[in-house]
Each structure stands twice: as structure tokens, then as C-alpha cells.
Motif scaffolding. Structure first.
Motif, PDB file in Angstrom:
ATOM      1  N   ASP A   8       0.851  -1.182   0.000  1.00 14.26           N
ATOM      2  CA  ASP A   8       0.000   0.000   0.000  1.00 14.26           C
ATOM      3  C   ASP A   8       0.885   1.229   0.000  1.00 14.26           C
ATOM      4  O   ASP A   8       2.101   1.131   0.174  1.00 14.26           O
ATOM      5  N   GLY A   9       0.287   2.366  -0.189  1.00 12.91           N
ATOM      6  CA  GLY A   9       1.088   3.576  -0.214  1.00 12.91           C
ATOM      7  C   GLY A   9       0.251   4.818  -0.018  1.00 12.91           C
ATOM      8  O   GLY A   9      -0.968   4.770   0.082  1.00 12.91           O
ATOM      9  N   LEU A  10       0.941   5.954   0.038  1.00 11.31           N
ATOM     10  CA  LEU A  10       0.281   7.232   0.275  1.00 11.31           C
ATOM     11  C   LEU A  10      -0.251   7.861  -1.007  1.00 11.31           C
ATOM     12  O   LEU A  10      -1.074   8.750  -0.957  1.00 11.31           O
ATOM     13  N   THR A  11       0.211   7.398  -2.155  1.00 11.25           N
ATOM     14  CA  THR A  11      -0.153   8.053  -3.409  1.00 11.25           C
ATOM     15  C   THR A  11      -1.623   7.871  -3.752  1.00 11.25           C
ATOM     16  O   THR A  11      -2.341   8.845  -3.970  1.00 11.25           O
ATOM     17  N   LYS A  12      -2.120   6.652  -3.807  1.00  9.43           N
ATOM     18  CA  LYS A  12      -3.501   6.409  -4.237  1.00  9.43           C
ATOM     19  C   LYS A  12      -4.474   6.418  -3.062  1.00  9.43           C
ATOM     20  O   LYS A  12      -5.374   7.234  -3.006  1.00  9.43           O
ATOM     21  N   ILE A  39       5.650   7.073  -1.378  1.00 14.09           N
ATOM     22  CA  ILE A  39       5.972   6.307  -0.182  1.00 14.09           C
ATOM     23  C   ILE A  39       5.014   5.128  -0.111  1.00 14.09           C
ATOM     24  O   ILE A  39       3.802   5.292  -0.235  1.00 14.09           O
ATOM     25  N   CYS A  40       5.570   3.945   0.060  1.00 14.69           N
ATOM     26  CA  CYS A  40       4.706   2.770   0.215  1.00 14.69           C
ATOM     27  C   CYS A  40       5.234   1.916   1.351  1.00 14.69           C
ATOM     28  O   CYS A  40       6.318   2.146   1.871  1.00 14.69           O
ATOM     29  N   TRP A  41       4.418   0.946   1.730  1.00 16.51           N
ATOM     30  CA  TRP A  41       4.841  -0.014   2.735  1.00 16.51           C
ATOM     31  C   TRP A  41       4.363  -1.379   2.306  1.00 16.51           C
ATOM     32  O   TRP A  41       3.467  -1.513   1.478  1.00 16.51           O
TER      33      TRP A  41
END
Length: 130
Positions: free
Chosen positions: A27-31, A40-42
Motif C-alpha cells: 500500500d502507499g500514500l499516493t492512491k 511512499i509505500c509499505w
């Protein structure tokens, strides 16, 4: 009016042993967080998968600067996550409800209104030809 349930659903609830279960969550902050440009994703996955993804990411784009990564950690505070989730669910449920009303006004039938996706499958068979 909306049928939003104000809840967070995550595949993470099904992970019992992150190093053994065949589950990878990325997952990430972009979408999902609507922060374009913050790449940034994790990942929740076995360590070997995280290492491989990290190596591929470094090879492809170098990744975001460490100060940027650290500055965004507070955004993952559970209280903030819940507030942001409710805000996004509210915003998108209103947009969905508006869209469904407009389709109905135009005579376009929707048999199964969406409950959590961006897709609406419509029946335009009863519309007059152009």
C-alpha cells in the motif's frame, strides 16, 4: 444520505505469521491516501519478499529521500488513519450517491450500486437511440 459504514477493512487481519503466511500487502500514500507525488509505500510480507521488493525499488528509482520517509511516519498514527479513512469514505460516498442519482435521472439503470469501488455497471438498454 449514504450507506457508508465508516470502517476499515484490511487483509492484514488474516495474517497470523507474516513470515509463513502466503500474503503480501502493498500500500502507499499516493492512491489510497490521495497524496500524489509522495511515492511512499509499505509492505507486509515475509522478509525475503520485502528484501526483493526493496532491491527492485532501489534499482528502478532509488526511492524517496530518507528525511521524507521519516517526516511521513506520523501520518500512520492510528488516530489519523481512522480520521483520514472516514473523511475519504464520506467524500467518495457523496460523489457516488450524486453519480447514481444523475444516472437514475437520465434513465440509466444500475442493478447493483457500488459499495466500495470506482466502477458502476449500468444498463443502457432502455435509452432512446441517439
Amino acid at each position: 444520505p449514504t450507506d457508508a459504514h465508516w470502517r476499515i477493512v484490511s487483509a492484514a487481519q488474516f495474517v497470523e505469521d507474516v513470515d509463513k503466511d502466503p500474503v503480501v500487502i502493498l500500500d502507499g500514500l499516493t492512491k489510497c491516501w490521495r497524496m500524489p507525488g509522495l511515492r511512499i509505500c509499505w509492505i507486509v510480507a515475509p522478509r525475503s519478499v520485502i528484501s526483493a521488493v526493496g532491491a527492485a525499488g532501489s534499482f528502478l528509482d532509488g526511492g524517496p529521500a530518507l528525511p521524507t520517509q521519516r517526516a511521513l511516519v506520523p501520518l500512520l498514527n492510528p488516530k489519523d488513519v481512522i480520521e483520514q479513512t472516514i473523511m475519504l469514505q464520506t467524500l467518495f460516498s457523496h460523489k457516488r450517491d450524486f453519480f447514481l442519482r444523475r444516472l437514475a435521472d437520465m434513465g440509466i439503470e444500475v442493478d447493483s450500486p457500488p459499495q466500495g469501488t470506482f466502477y458502476v455497471w449500468c444498463d443502457v438498454g432502455k435509452l432512446q437511440p441517439p
